[in-house]
Design an enzyme around this catalytic site. Structure first.
Site, PDB file in Angstrom:
ATOM      1  N   ARG A  16       0.807  -1.226   0.000  1.00  0.00           N
ATOM      2  CA  ARG A  16       0.000   0.000   0.000  1.00  0.00           C
ATOM      3  C   ARG A  16       0.844   1.282   0.000  1.00  0.00           C
ATOM      4  NH1 ARG A  16      -3.758  -1.100   4.881  1.00  0.00           N
ATOM      5  NH2 ARG A  16      -2.295  -2.787   5.260  1.00  0.00           N
ATOM      6  N   GLY A  77       3.134 -15.534   6.515  1.00  0.00           N
ATOM      7  CA  GLY A  77       2.498 -15.089   7.759  1.00  0.00           C
ATOM      8  C   GLY A  77       3.500 -14.732   8.842  1.00  0.00           C
ATOM      9  N   GLY A 138      -6.057  -7.400  14.791  1.00  0.00           N
ATOM     10  CA  GLY A 138      -6.428  -8.576  15.564  1.00  0.00           C
ATOM     11  C   GLY A 138      -7.061  -8.113  16.872  1.00  0.00           C
ATOM     12  N   GLU A 153      -7.968 -12.689  14.356  1.00  0.00           N
ATOM     13  CA  GLU A 153      -7.750 -11.756  13.254  1.00  0.00           C
ATOM     14  C   GLU A 153      -9.092 -11.293  12.714  1.00  0.00           C
ATOM     15  OE1 GLU A 153      -4.629 -10.506  12.288  1.00  0.00           O
ATOM     16  OE2 GLU A 153      -4.467 -11.433  14.258  1.00  0.00           O
ATOM     17  N   ASN A 168      -4.640  -6.091  19.246  1.00  0.00           N
ATOM     18  CA  ASN A 168      -3.256  -6.551  19.355  1.00  0.00           C
ATOM     19  C   ASN A 168      -2.392  -5.580  18.557  1.00  0.00           C
ATOM     20  OD1 ASN A 168      -0.828  -7.974  19.187  1.00  0.00           O
ATOM     21  ND2 ASN A 168      -1.574  -9.276  17.509  1.00  0.00           N
ATOM     22  N   LYS A 349      30.315  28.593  -0.509  1.00  0.00           N
ATOM     23  CA  LYS A 349      30.530  27.165  -0.746  1.00  0.00           C
ATOM     24  C   LYS A 349      31.935  26.781  -0.287  1.00  0.00           C
ATOM     25  CE  LYS A 349      32.395  24.108  -3.741  1.00  0.00           C
ATOM     26  NZ  LYS A 349      33.464  24.095  -4.748  1.00  0.00           N
ATOM     27  N   TYR A 364      29.150  35.771  -4.285  1.00  0.00           N
ATOM     28  CA  TYR A 364      29.418  34.338  -4.312  1.00  0.00           C
ATOM     29  C   TYR A 364      30.844  34.117  -3.820  1.00  0.00           C
ATOM     30  CZ  TYR A 364      30.764  29.735  -5.723  1.00  0.00           C
ATOM     31  OH  TYR A 364      31.254  28.466  -5.685  1.00  0.00           O
ATOM     32  N   ALA A 421      37.064  49.216  -5.853  1.00  0.00           N
ATOM     33  CA  ALA A 421      35.783  48.712  -6.357  1.00  0.00           C
ATOM     34  C   ALA A 421      35.869  48.430  -7.857  1.00  0.00           C
ATOM     35  CB  ALA A 421      34.688  49.728  -6.084  1.00  0.00           C
TER      36      ALA A 421
HETATM   37  C1  UD1 Z   1      -0.737  -8.344  12.549  1.00  0.00           C
HETATM   38  C2  UD1 Z   1      -1.376  -9.210  13.607  1.00  0.00           C
HETATM   39  C3  UD1 Z   1      -2.608  -8.497  14.144  1.00  0.00           C
HETATM   40  C4  UD1 Z   1      -2.225  -7.140  14.688  1.00  0.00           C
HETATM   41  C5  UD1 Z   1      -1.485  -6.324  13.642  1.00  0.00           C
HETATM   42  C6  UD1 Z   1      -0.920  -5.081  14.245  1.00  0.00           C
HETATM   43  C7  UD1 Z   1      -0.926 -11.490  12.905  1.00  0.00           C
HETATM   44  C8  UD1 Z   1      -1.492 -12.690  12.280  1.00  0.00           C
HETATM   45  N1  UD1 Z   1      -1.732 -10.451  13.025  1.00  0.00           N
HETATM   46  O1  UD1 Z   1      -1.660  -8.256  11.492  1.00  0.00           O
HETATM   47  O2  UD1 Z   1      -3.190  -9.262  15.160  1.00  0.00           O
HETATM   48  O3  UD1 Z   1      -3.369  -6.440  15.112  1.00  0.00           O
HETATM   49  O4  UD1 Z   1      -0.388  -7.075  13.101  1.00  0.00           O
HETATM   50  O5  UD1 Z   1      -0.400  -4.257  13.239  1.00  0.00           O
HETATM   51  O6  UD1 Z   1       0.211 -11.478  13.305  1.00  0.00           O
HETATM   52  N2  UD1 Z   1       5.526  -9.963   8.030  1.00  0.00           N
HETATM   53  C9  UD1 Z   1       6.585 -10.723   7.634  1.00  0.00           C
HETATM   54  N3  UD1 Z   1       6.340 -11.891   6.995  1.00  0.00           N
HETATM   55  C10 UD1 Z   1       5.089 -12.330   6.730  1.00  0.00           C
HETATM   56  C11 UD1 Z   1       4.001 -11.529   7.136  1.00  0.00           C
HETATM   57  C12 UD1 Z   1       4.256 -10.343   7.794  1.00  0.00           C
HETATM   58  O7  UD1 Z   1       7.732 -10.382   7.855  1.00  0.00           O
HETATM   59  O8  UD1 Z   1       4.974 -13.408   6.141  1.00  0.00           O
HETATM   60  C13 UD1 Z   1       5.786  -8.704   8.736  1.00  0.00           C
HETATM   61  C14 UD1 Z   1       5.341  -7.484   7.953  1.00  0.00           C
HETATM   62  O9  UD1 Z   1       6.419  -6.973   7.154  1.00  0.00           O
HETATM   63  C15 UD1 Z   1       4.961  -6.515   9.061  1.00  0.00           C
HETATM   64  C16 UD1 Z   1       4.526  -7.425  10.205  1.00  0.00           C
HETATM   65  O10 UD1 Z   1       5.044  -8.696   9.930  1.00  0.00           O
HETATM   66  O11 UD1 Z   1       6.047  -5.745   9.511  1.00  0.00           O
HETATM   67  C17 UD1 Z   1       3.013  -7.487  10.360  1.00  0.00           C
HETATM   68  O12 UD1 Z   1       2.473  -8.052   9.192  1.00  0.00           O
HETATM   69  P1  UD1 Z   1       1.074  -7.614   8.610  1.00  0.00           P
HETATM   70  O13 UD1 Z   1       0.793  -8.393   7.405  1.00  0.00           O
HETATM   71  O14 UD1 Z   1       1.020  -6.120   8.516  1.00  0.00           O
HETATM   72  O15 UD1 Z   1       0.109  -8.123   9.776  1.00  0.00           O
HETATM   73  P2  UD1 Z   1      -1.367  -7.686  10.021  1.00  0.00           P
HETATM   74  O16 UD1 Z   1      -2.248  -8.400   9.091  1.00  0.00           O
HETATM   75  O17 UD1 Z   1      -1.456  -6.214  10.059  1.00  0.00           O
END
Ligand code: UD1
Ligand code: CA
Length: 460
Positions: A16, A77, A138, A153, A168, A349, A364, A421
């Site tokens: 985004r 995830g 979450g 979630e 969360n 400069k 300058y 001058a």
């Molecule tokens: C997550 C939480 C949610 C919480 C929210 C807060 C989970 C399942 N959910 O959701 O409960 O309210 O954050 O902002 O954890 N990332 C990785 N690898 C991945 C997925 C994510 O490194 O495979 C990193 C992202 O770069 C980011 C962070 O984890 O920095 C959170 O990921 P994001 O996808 O934004 O989680 P949310 O769906 O917002």
């Protein structure tokens, strides 16, 4: 001290943001998102592991060897992300888990989260917040008595669960042993087909272990940056925090709303920042200065009692009592020594200007070394570039450069020399000499009438 390790999740794409730059490298008040997160855990941790995936090389390069990295090839995830860091985690002690995009967290809050964790002897402690709009987050699901059941979630939540306002924040402390054990049992049987780190909470509770929580007083501290609007919101909140911390130390902000101060800037007391002033990078400003209105300082060292109005100053040192502007441009590697006065429409400069010297108007000055108490007349130009190379001009103590002179470098003007001058100098001038290089004035009596109609001139 107890072994604490932090895992910062930064493998996500940050779609985004609509950006070529990985999300966590976008900056807020002069520091990248991930560096803000890092500085909230650094004081409490021995080791920091950053999980990278999207834009991994860029993030790795930006962070250098200050942290360890774990690669998450596919983003399956948050639970899967932490699993990639597991081989680098100790078997015991505590582990912070944070997202790389929450720049407003502080070491103070992380310390309190850890205290709560310890006080409860918890297997995990979740940082939560009561928010006015919980969309996308979450939710903390509790029994009527308040006992935590699980985190659900949004996409998996029932209508009733979606009404919960306690969210969360994505920031946790785990006991390392509990984390290792539950990570392995995570499944991706949910609405998004992902391995949710949040499921660890329910797994631990089912095992009869304690999961504690710590609810933020100010939910805005948990703000996560997912798009450019949230980036600007984070900037605004952090700017406010930075400005107030300077005010608490005795700095006046005439209009904090239009004053932008980067996080690494330091400012002495009784200094006044006027509206539309931007202080960037590692700038250090002394006491009793007046900066602005409408000025921008980047990576500067400024002494006490300095006055800067409507000007830009970059990569330079300004000693005590210097005055700059209005409308001056001071470029990198310049040193303005004690009491130097740089006036309007002047560009300097890479020059060293000695104590008490003045360049008051329309000049300058480039690649020059100027002694003390030198006066550079209005319109003086240092001709430092011959089309191929830059050359140095030396002007010694007490020299006087008449208005509208061109000093063609390389050139030396000796101590106390006087330049008439309108001179264009190409040869050195010895100390104490008077030098003049301009065509002699020719005056012819009564000849003006040939060129102008005197009568008409007077009438118009
Ligand atoms: C997550 C939480 C949610 C919480 C929210 C807060 C989970 C399942 N959910 O959701 O409960 O309210 O954050 O902002 O954890 N990332 C990785 N690898 C991945 C997925 C994510 O490194 O495979 C990193 C992202 O770069 C980011 C962070 O984890 O920095 C959170 O990921 P994001 O996808 O934004 O989680 P949310 O769906 O917002
Ligand atoms: Ca998020």
């Amino acid at each position: 001290m107890e072994k604490i390790t932090a895992v910062i999740l930064a493998a996500g794409e940050g779609k985004r943001m609509i950006s070529k730059l990985p999300k966590v490298l976008h900056t807020v008040c002069g520091r990248s998102l991930i560096d803000h997160v890092l500085s909230s855990v650094r004081p409490l941790c021995r080791e920091v592991i950053v999980v990278i995936g999207h834009g991994a090389e860029q993030v790795r390069q930006a962070m250098g060897d200050t942290v360890h990295f774990a690669i998450q090839e596919e983003q399956l995830g948050t639970g899967h992300a932490v699993l990639q860091a597991a081989p680098l985690l100790p078997a015991d002690g505590s582990v912070f888990v944070l997202c790389g995009d929450t720049p407003l967290l502080t070491a103070d809050i992380m310390g309190r989260l850890l205290d709560v964790h310890k006080a409860h002897g918890a297997a995990a402690t979740v940082l939560t917040a009561q928010v006015p709009n919980a969309a996308g987050y979450g939710r903390m699901v509790r029994e009527p008595g308040g006992t935590l059941v699980k985190i659900v979630e949004e996409k998996d939540a029932t209508d009733k669960e979606r009404e919960i306002r306690e969210i969360n924040t994505g920031t946790y402390v785990f006991s390392a042993a509990a984390l290792h054990e539950t990570l392995r049992s995570l499944s991706s049987d949910n609405a998004q087909g992902e391995y949710y780190l949040t499921d660890c909470v329910e797994l631990l509770i089912c095992k009869g272990l304690t999961v504690a929580s710590y609810c933020l007083d100010d939910y805005r501290v948990a703000l996560g940056v997912n798009d450019r609007s949230q980036l600007s919101e984070a900037s605004k909140l952090l700017r406010d925090r930075i400005n107030h911390s300077h005010m608490e130390k005795g700095v006046t902000f005439t209009d904090p709303e239009t004053t932008y101060v980067d996080i690494n800037v330091s400012i002495g007391r009784d200094t006044v920042l006027l509206p539309n002033t931007i202080i960037l990078g590692k700038t250090v400003i002394g006491e009793d200065c007046q900066i602005g209105p409408c000025s921008e300082l980047t990576d500067c060292t400024v002494g006490n009692g300095v006055l800067i109005r409507y000007s830009t100053v970059n990569g330079s040192i300004l000693e005590d009592g210097v005055s700059v502007g209005p409308f001056a441009n001071i470029r990198p590697e310049t040193i303005l020594r004690q009491g130097v006065k740089i006036g309007d429409f002047v560009e300097i400069k890479k020059s060293d200007i000695g104590p008490g010297s003045k360049v008051p108007h329309l000049s300058y000055v480039g690649d020059a070394v100027i002694g003390s108490c030198v006066n550079m007349g209005a319109g003086t130009i240092v001709v430092n570039y011959d089309g191929r190379k830059k050359h140095v001009t030396k002007i010694e103590d007490g020299a006087f450069i008449g208005c509208n002179s061109n000093l063609v470098a390389p050139l030396r003007v000796g101590e106390g020399a006087f330049i008439a001058a309108g001179s264009t100098l190409t040869k050195d001038v010895p100390a104490g000499a008077l030098s003049m290089s301009r065509s002699p004035q020719v005056t012819k009596e009564k000849m003006a009438g040939r060129f102008i109609d005197t009568q008409r001139n007077r009438e118009s």
